[in-house]
Motif scaffolding. Structure first.
Motif, short mmCIF file in Angstrom:
data_model
loop_
_atom_site.label_atom_id
_atom_site.label_comp_id
_atom_site.label_asym_id
_atom_site.label_seq_id
_atom_site.Cartn_x
_atom_site.Cartn_y
_atom_site.Cartn_z
N ASP A 75 0.85 -1.18 0.00
CA ASP A 75 0.00 0.00 0.00
C ASP A 75 0.88 1.23 0.00
OD1 ASP A 75 -2.89 1.04 1.96
OD2 ASP A 75 -1.85 1.99 0.29
N ALA A 76 1.20 1.75 -1.19
CA ALA A 76 2.14 2.86 -1.34
C ALA A 76 1.66 4.11 -0.63
CB ALA A 76 2.38 3.15 -2.82
N ARG A 77 0.33 4.31 -0.53
CA ARG A 77 -0.17 5.52 0.11
C ARG A 77 0.19 5.56 1.59
NH1 ARG A 77 -0.40 9.40 -2.84
NH2 ARG A 77 -1.44 10.47 -1.13
N VAL A 78 0.37 4.40 2.22
CA VAL A 78 0.69 4.37 3.64
C VAL A 78 2.13 4.80 3.87
CG1 VAL A 78 0.93 2.88 5.66
CG2 VAL A 78 -1.02 2.60 4.13
N ARG A 79 3.02 4.46 2.97
CA ARG A 79 4.44 4.69 3.19
C ARG A 79 4.95 5.88 2.37
NH1 ARG A 79 5.69 3.03 7.84
NH2 ARG A 79 7.66 3.93 7.15
N ALA A 80 4.40 7.02 2.64
CA ALA A 80 4.84 8.23 1.95
C ALA A 80 6.31 8.52 2.24
CB ALA A 80 3.97 9.41 2.37
N ASP A 81 6.77 8.23 3.46
CA ASP A 81 8.17 8.49 3.80
C ASP A 81 9.11 7.64 2.95
OD1 ASP A 81 7.13 6.26 5.11
OD2 ASP A 81 8.39 6.51 6.89
N LEU A 82 8.71 6.40 2.68
CA LEU A 82 9.56 5.53 1.86
C LEU A 82 9.60 6.00 0.41
CD1 LEU A 82 8.65 2.00 3.27
CD2 LEU A 82 10.46 3.59 3.99
N ARG A 83 8.48 6.51 -0.08
CA ARG A 83 8.46 7.03 -1.45
C ARG A 83 9.34 8.27 -1.57
NH1 ARG A 83 3.04 6.91 -0.78
NH2 ARG A 83 2.56 8.82 -1.90
N LEU A 84 9.32 9.12 -0.55
CA LEU A 84 10.18 10.30 -0.54
C LEU A 84 11.65 9.89 -0.54
CD1 LEU A 84 8.14 12.37 2.03
CD2 LEU A 84 8.72 13.18 -0.26
N GLN A 85 12.00 8.91 0.28
CA GLN A 85 13.38 8.45 0.38
C GLN A 85 13.84 7.83 -0.93
OE1 GLN A 85 14.26 5.10 3.03
NE2 GLN A 85 15.87 6.36 3.96
N ALA A 170 11.33 16.65 3.62
CA ALA A 170 9.99 16.09 3.73
C ALA A 170 10.04 14.67 4.29
CB ALA A 170 9.29 16.09 2.37
N PHE A 171 11.04 13.89 3.86
CA PHE A 171 11.20 12.53 4.39
C PHE A 171 11.39 12.56 5.90
CE2 PHE A 171 14.35 9.52 6.04
CZ PHE A 171 13.61 8.35 5.95
N GLU A 172 12.28 13.44 6.38
CA GLU A 172 12.54 13.52 7.83
C GLU A 172 11.24 13.82 8.58
OE1 GLU A 172 15.22 12.83 9.43
OE2 GLU A 172 16.65 12.63 7.78
N THR A 173 10.47 14.76 8.05
CA THR A 173 9.22 15.15 8.71
C THR A 173 8.22 14.00 8.73
OG1 THR A 173 9.49 17.46 8.07
CG2 THR A 173 7.26 16.76 8.63
N VAL A 174 8.00 13.37 7.57
CA VAL A 174 7.02 12.30 7.47
C VAL A 174 7.47 11.07 8.24
CG1 VAL A 174 5.77 10.78 5.87
CG2 VAL A 174 6.17 13.16 5.26
N HIS A 175 8.76 10.78 8.21
CA HIS A 175 9.27 9.61 8.93
C HIS A 175 9.08 9.77 10.44
CE1 HIS A 175 11.47 5.88 9.15
NE2 HIS A 175 12.35 6.40 10.00
N GLN A 176 9.33 10.98 10.94
CA GLN A 176 9.13 11.23 12.37
C GLN A 176 7.66 11.09 12.76
OE1 GLN A 176 10.83 15.06 13.23
NE2 GLN A 176 12.91 14.38 12.83
N GLU A 177 6.78 11.31 11.78
CA GLU A 177 5.34 11.19 12.02
C GLU A 177 4.84 9.78 11.69
OE1 GLU A 177 3.18 13.34 13.25
OE2 GLU A 177 4.60 14.98 13.54
N HIS A 178 5.77 8.83 11.53
CA HIS A 178 5.43 7.42 11.26
C HIS A 178 4.62 7.25 9.98
CE1 HIS A 178 6.97 6.63 15.27
NE2 HIS A 178 6.15 7.55 15.73
N GLY A 179 4.98 8.01 8.95
CA GLY A 179 4.32 7.87 7.66
C GLY A 179 3.18 8.83 7.43
#
Length: 203
Positions: A75-85, A170-179
């Motif tokens: 589910d790509a929508r759940v892992r926005a942080d991984l898509r950013l990375q 953006a990755f740092e922000t989203v990752h800290q927010e658990h996706g």
């Protein structure tokens, strides 16, 4: 596939409605509303209201995937942080492989060196001394060739490196927010990542 339940804000003002929505991993509407409550949403008289419309002091989420369990990797929508990375890595690899230097385009010039792009509109770089042709875009004086050359020159490696910086922040922000995607600016970065990662090649 993961299951999600989306809450939609029911606020109506005149002829317009609030467009806010909250994507949760709740299996039922009740579970989704419990998640929503933690993010400032309220359920009143059978209707749902977003944090902003509820007057909540909790910062509203623009688009959210929530839950205490690990998301389905499909589910790509759940892992926005991984898509950013991933997008950052893809773009940085392309930038590092590209011709160094500031790219430029001059509509008053055509490429005069012998070879494939002789007489064409062109994008050049000056990594060391003499300019090198980065791309020939087509016949001299052709409006499309000129527009393409101007666009390519605008998005040179310096711009690419700046974009990787945006993706990383953006990755740092989203990752800290658990996706979680927290605001419209971060969502714009996720949209940028998705554009970088979209399939390309022969069609």
């Amino acid at each position: 596939m993961s299951t999600s339940t989306t809450l939609h804000c029911n606020t109506v003002r005149g002829f317009s409605t609030c467009a806010a929505s909250l994507i949760t991993d709740g299996m039922t509407a009740e579970e989704a509303r419990q998640v929503g409550a933690a993010h400032g949403w309220r359920h009143v008289n059978g209707l749902d209201y977003c944090a902003a419309c509820s007057g909540s002091s909790i910062k509203p989420r623009v688009i959210v995937a929530v839950g205490g369990t690990a998301p389905d990797p499909e589910d790509a929508r759940v892992r926005a942080d991984l898509r950013l990375q991933t997008a950052k890595g893809v773009l940085l690899s392309l930038v590092n492989a590209a011709t160094e230097g500031t790219w430029w385009y001059d509509p008053e010039k055509v490429w005069n060196d012998p070879g494939l792009h002789f007489g064409q509109e062109f994008v050049a770089a000056v990594p060391v001394g003499k300019p090198v042709c980065v791309a020939g875009t087509g016949p001299a004086g052709d409006p499309q060739s000129m527009a393409d050359a101007a666009y390519i020159a605008c998005l040179d490696p310096e711009v690419g490196r700046a974009i990787t910086g945006v993706l990383n922040e953006a990755f740092e922000t989203v990752h800290q927010e658990h996706g979680l995607v927290e605001d419209s600016l971060t969502q714009a970065a996720v949209d940028l990542a998705d554009a970088i990662l979209r399939p390309r090649g022969k069609r």
